[in-house]
Design a protein around this motif. Structure first.
Motif, mmCIF file in Angstrom:
data_model
loop_
_atom_site.group_PDB
_atom_site.id
_atom_site.type_symbol
_atom_site.label_atom_id
_atom_site.label_comp_id
_atom_site.label_asym_id
_atom_site.label_seq_id
_atom_site.Cartn_x
_atom_site.Cartn_y
_atom_site.Cartn_z
ATOM 1 N N LEU A 73 0.805 -1.207 0.000
ATOM 2 C CA LEU A 73 0.000 0.000 0.000
ATOM 3 C C LEU A 73 0.855 1.282 0.000
ATOM 4 N N PHE A 74 1.635 1.486 -1.032
ATOM 5 C CA PHE A 74 2.413 2.723 -1.208
ATOM 6 C C PHE A 74 3.462 2.963 -0.122
ATOM 7 N N ASN A 75 3.821 1.915 0.664
ATOM 8 C CA ASN A 75 4.879 2.102 1.662
ATOM 9 C C ASN A 75 6.198 1.683 1.018
ATOM 10 N N SER A 132 2.510 15.835 7.901
ATOM 11 C CA SER A 132 2.767 14.483 8.421
ATOM 12 C C SER A 132 2.506 13.441 7.340
ATOM 13 N N GLY A 133 1.652 13.762 6.378
ATOM 14 C CA GLY A 133 1.339 12.816 5.307
ATOM 15 C C GLY A 133 0.269 13.399 4.402
ATOM 16 N N GLY A 134 -0.300 12.538 3.560
ATOM 17 C CA GLY A 134 -1.286 12.989 2.585
ATOM 18 C C GLY A 134 -2.595 13.419 3.237
ATOM 19 N N ALA A 135 -2.953 12.763 4.343
ATOM 20 C CA ALA A 135 -4.226 13.102 4.986
ATOM 21 C C ALA A 135 -4.166 14.546 5.503
ATOM 22 N N GLU A 136 -3.041 14.922 6.108
ATOM 23 C CA GLU A 136 -2.922 16.305 6.607
ATOM 24 C C GLU A 136 -2.871 17.299 5.442
ATOM 25 N N ALA A 137 -2.216 16.900 4.351
ATOM 26 C CA ALA A 137 -2.155 17.802 3.186
ATOM 27 C C ALA A 137 -3.569 17.997 2.621
ATOM 28 N N ASN A 138 -4.346 16.915 2.540
ATOM 29 C CA ASN A 138 -5.725 17.043 2.048
ATOM 30 C C ASN A 138 -6.567 17.897 3.000
ATOM 31 N N LEU A 139 -6.355 17.715 4.301
ATOM 32 C CA LEU A 139 -7.062 18.540 5.293
ATOM 33 C C LEU A 139 -6.716 20.023 5.082
ATOM 34 N N ALA A 173 -11.618 8.236 -4.690
ATOM 35 C CA ALA A 173 -10.736 9.208 -4.011
ATOM 36 C C ALA A 173 -10.391 8.674 -2.622
ATOM 37 N N HIS A 174 -9.344 9.227 -2.035
ATOM 38 C CA HIS A 174 -8.894 8.686 -0.745
ATOM 39 C C HIS A 174 -9.903 9.005 0.362
ATOM 40 N N HIS A 175 -10.062 8.034 1.271
ATOM 41 C CA HIS A 175 -11.083 8.188 2.304
ATOM 42 C C HIS A 175 -10.682 9.127 3.437
ATOM 43 N N GLY A 226 -9.531 15.913 -7.683
ATOM 44 C CA GLY A 226 -9.120 14.953 -8.709
ATOM 45 C C GLY A 226 -7.946 14.162 -8.149
ATOM 46 N N THR A 227 -7.897 12.882 -8.442
ATOM 47 C CA THR A 227 -6.801 12.066 -7.902
ATOM 48 C C THR A 227 -5.844 11.665 -9.020
ATOM 49 N N VAL A 228 -4.560 11.778 -8.738
ATOM 50 C CA VAL A 228 -3.532 11.288 -9.677
ATOM 51 C C VAL A 228 -2.914 10.060 -9.021
ATOM 52 N N GLY A 229 -3.464 8.901 -9.374
ATOM 53 C CA GLY A 229 -2.993 7.652 -8.771
ATOM 54 C C GLY A 229 -3.869 7.273 -7.588
ATOM 55 N N THR A 230 -5.077 6.767 -7.890
ATOM 56 C CA THR A 230 -5.979 6.397 -6.790
ATOM 57 C C THR A 230 -5.374 5.243 -5.994
ATOM 58 N N VAL A 255 -5.718 18.621 -6.415
ATOM 59 C CA VAL A 255 -5.250 17.366 -7.004
ATOM 60 C C VAL A 255 -4.536 16.561 -5.923
ATOM 61 N N ASP A 256 -5.114 15.417 -5.596
ATOM 62 C CA ASP A 256 -4.492 14.521 -4.621
ATOM 63 C C ASP A 256 -3.558 13.591 -5.390
ATOM 64 N N ALA A 257 -2.274 13.974 -5.382
ATOM 65 C CA ALA A 257 -1.250 13.181 -6.075
ATOM 66 C C ALA A 257 -0.311 12.581 -5.027
ATOM 67 N N CYS A 284 1.212 15.853 -2.320
ATOM 68 C CA CYS A 284 2.196 14.873 -2.829
ATOM 69 C C CYS A 284 3.002 14.377 -1.634
ATOM 70 N N ASP A 285 3.070 13.071 -1.478
ATOM 71 C CA ASP A 285 3.782 12.500 -0.318
ATOM 72 C C ASP A 285 5.206 12.107 -0.676
ATOM 73 N N ALA A 286 6.160 12.621 0.119
ATOM 74 C CA ALA A 286 7.542 12.148 -0.063
ATOM 75 C C ALA A 286 7.664 10.713 0.451
ATOM 76 N N HIS A 287 6.826 10.347 1.435
ATOM 77 C CA HIS A 287 6.971 9.005 2.020
ATOM 78 C C HIS A 287 6.243 7.917 1.217
ATOM 79 N N LYS A 288 5.877 8.250 0.001
ATOM 80 C CA LYS A 288 5.352 7.215 -0.895
ATOM 81 C C LYS A 288 6.412 6.998 -1.991
ATOM 82 N N TRP A 289 6.179 7.540 -3.185
ATOM 83 C CA TRP A 289 7.050 7.167 -4.304
ATOM 84 C C TRP A 289 8.408 7.884 -4.288
HETATM 85 C C1 LIG Z 1 -4.338 9.042 -2.967
HETATM 86 C C2 LIG Z 1 -4.024 9.133 -1.501
HETATM 87 N N1 LIG Z 1 -4.275 10.271 -0.851
HETATM 88 C C3 LIG Z 1 -4.018 10.418 0.460
HETATM 89 C C4 LIG Z 1 -3.494 9.376 1.195
HETATM 90 C C5 LIG Z 1 -3.229 9.564 2.659
HETATM 91 O O1 LIG Z 1 -1.860 9.698 2.836
HETATM 92 P P1 LIG Z 1 -1.155 9.461 4.253
HETATM 93 O O2 LIG Z 1 -1.371 8.023 4.580
HETATM 94 O O3 LIG Z 1 0.253 9.821 3.963
HETATM 95 O O4 LIG Z 1 -1.794 10.367 5.231
HETATM 96 C C6 LIG Z 1 -3.211 8.164 0.562
HETATM 97 C C7 LIG Z 1 -2.643 7.034 1.302
HETATM 98 O O5 LIG Z 1 -2.342 5.997 0.760
HETATM 99 C C8 LIG Z 1 -3.491 8.040 -0.818
HETATM 100 O O6 LIG Z 1 -3.265 6.894 -1.475
#
Ligand SMILES: Cc1ncc(COP(=O)(O)O)c(C=O)c1O
Length: 452
Positions: A73-75, A132-139, A173-175, A226-230, A255-257, A284-289
């Motif tokens: 899962l993207f880790n 901290s991650g994508g969830a905080e960036a989306n928030l 889209a991400h939950h 919009g998601t880039v890489g669901t 754009v959630d990339a 965009c998460d550095a801790h993914k790709w």
């Molecule tokens: C498209 C997408 N957005 C947001 C997130 C949330 O990112 P994070 O787990 O870094 O908070 C993820 C997590 O996999 C994701 O795939």
């Protein structure tokens, strides 16, 4: 310890992990009993012993996400430079809330974010911060978009708005947006699920229809995601068309990339991200790709003034502003105390250079193609369409939960189960390690064939 000693310690760990099990066989009860028997914290223990014990626990009691056959899962697997970066951060413990406290760290983050913001085609005046991650960036995106669309939101809250704000996104889209809708006070019903086409991309006609219908019904549409890489299937929504639609309708395009954003550095892949430069904000998460340790997300926003308004705060107890340094990070982001999140990305970029990253990212994309081809060749049916290295597949009569249990038991690989749209569960495999090779993939697909 010198860098060379760290390098050999990390290399040894990598090789031990690669030759060991991927999936643990342990229960919560076993771990709790073990911890309760050894660690009541009544007297001090030798750090060497505790360190060795924790190392053993991590080696045996977790899914090894840095294993070349972790298709998860993207880790990501993590680069040596990024490990050293995190170690330096822990040692110096810089506080990035204000510029004055950590000038070097703040400027290193700013420099790194400006480089990536430029790759996305954002202007130099854009705002960017590590999260901290994508969830905080989306928030952050939702808070800033709300603040810009409804200036009274900041002081009076949502209850003073004349109409209920709504956000548009697909079921793919991400939950994190469900939690964000709750946390911001919008409520989960503010999320409008837009239909998708047969490739699970956002359906623009349905988007236009729902926005128009909501406007007629007295709602206040303000944002499209919009998601880039669901997460499930690596789908890329039609970003250029979303940009045009949002501009004509006066809506914020986020754009959630989180995962797919890293592909912007690749000449082979970046065409798939066309249109991202017109977004109002990007995750965009550095801790993914980008292959650095958790937690390292990034939030980019073209409207720096809206970011400043959204997170504005004044206190007497924080060190004062420094001329020429710009706004202090605690006044432009969700976090207050800030870890030096960006160093691991800075060091990894400096060590590998952009060319090194292009190689890592394109290698993984190629391994995704190898996996798709190997699965098809072995009679599996690939059910998702994406240029990115996530492959969802099945075959007649497959029960994914049973298949995965057998896969784990024989330590073949780690994959997961997922449901795309309204479909039946399928298996999901994502190339998340720059160390995964063609022979790893061919071996896995061969061994999977024996599970039939
Ligand atoms: C498209 C997408 N957005 C947001 C997130 C949330 O990112 P994070 O787990 O870094 O908070 C993820 C997590 O996999 C994701 O795939």
């Amino acid at each position: 310890m010198s860098f060379d000693e760290v390098r050999s310690a990390v290399a040894k760990l990598e090789s031990d992990v690669a030759s060991g099990p991927i999936v643990p066989a342990v229960t919560a009860h076993e771990i709790r009993r073990y911890l309760a028997a050894r660690y009541d914290f009544t007297k001090p223990l030798a750090l060497d012993e505790v360190g060795a014990d924790v190392d053993r626990m991590l080696r045996t009691w977790q899914v090894q996400v840095t294993h070349p056959r972790y298709f998860g899962l993207f880790n990501p697997s993590v680069t040596l430079a990024s490990i050293i970066g995190d170690t330096l951060v822990a040692m110096y413990n810089p506080q990035l809330a204000t510029w004055r406290t950590s000038p070097a760290a703040n400027e290193i983050e700013r420099h790194t974010l400006a480089w990536l913001g430029g790759k996305f085609g954002f202007p130099a005046s854009a705002s960017a911060s590590f999260t901290s991650g994508g969830a905080e960036a989306n928030l952050s995106a939702v808070i800033v978009a709300l603040t810009r669309a409804f200036p009274e939101y900041g002081d009076d809250g949502l209850r003073r708005l004349a109409a209920t704000p709504t956000i548009y996104l697909t079921g793919e889209a991400h939950h994190s947006f469900n939690k964000i809708a709750h946390m911001t006070g919008l409520g989960r019903r503010a999320l409008r699920l837009v239909g998708t086409d047969r490739d699970l991309k956002l359906d623009l006609d349905d988007l236009a229809r729902q926005v128009a219908e909501d406007r007629r019904g007295g709602y206040a549409p303000f944002m499209v995601v919009g998601t880039v890489g669901t997460t499930a299937a690596g789908v890329i929504d039609p970003v250029p068309e979303l940009g045009r639609f949002c501009r004509s309708e006066g809506l914020w395009l986020h754009v959630d990339a989180a995962w797919g954003g890293a592909a912007i550095v690749s000449p082979r892949l970046r065409g798939h991200l066309a249109g991202i430069e017109a977004a109002d904000s990007i995750t965009c998460d550095a801790h993914k790709w980008f292959s650095v340790p958790m937690g390292a997300g990034m939030f980019f926003c073209r409207h720096a003034e809206a970011v400043g308004e959204a997170f504005r705060v004044a206190t007497s107890y924080m060190p004062g502003k420094t001329d020429g340094a710009g706004r202090d990070p605690y006044t432009t982001s969700v976090q207050w105390s800030r870890r030096f999140i960006g160093l691991k990305l800075f060091l990894a970029l400096a060590e590998h250079g952009e060319t090194g990253y292009v190689e890592m990212i394109e290698h993984q994309a190629r391994m995704g193609d190898v996996l798709r081809a190997a699965l098809r060749g072995a009679g599996w049916r690939v059910v998702n369409t994406t240029p990115l290295p996530v492959v969802c597949f099945t075959r007649e009569g497959l029960v994914p939960a049973e298949f995965l249990a057998a896969l784990y038991e024989r330590q073949i690989a780690w994959m997961s189960e997922v449901r795309l749209g309204e479909g039946a569960p399928v298996v999901r495999a994502c190339i998340t390690s720059f160390r995964t090779t063609q022979s790893d993939i061919e071996w896995v697909v061969r061994e999977m064939g024996r599970l039939r």
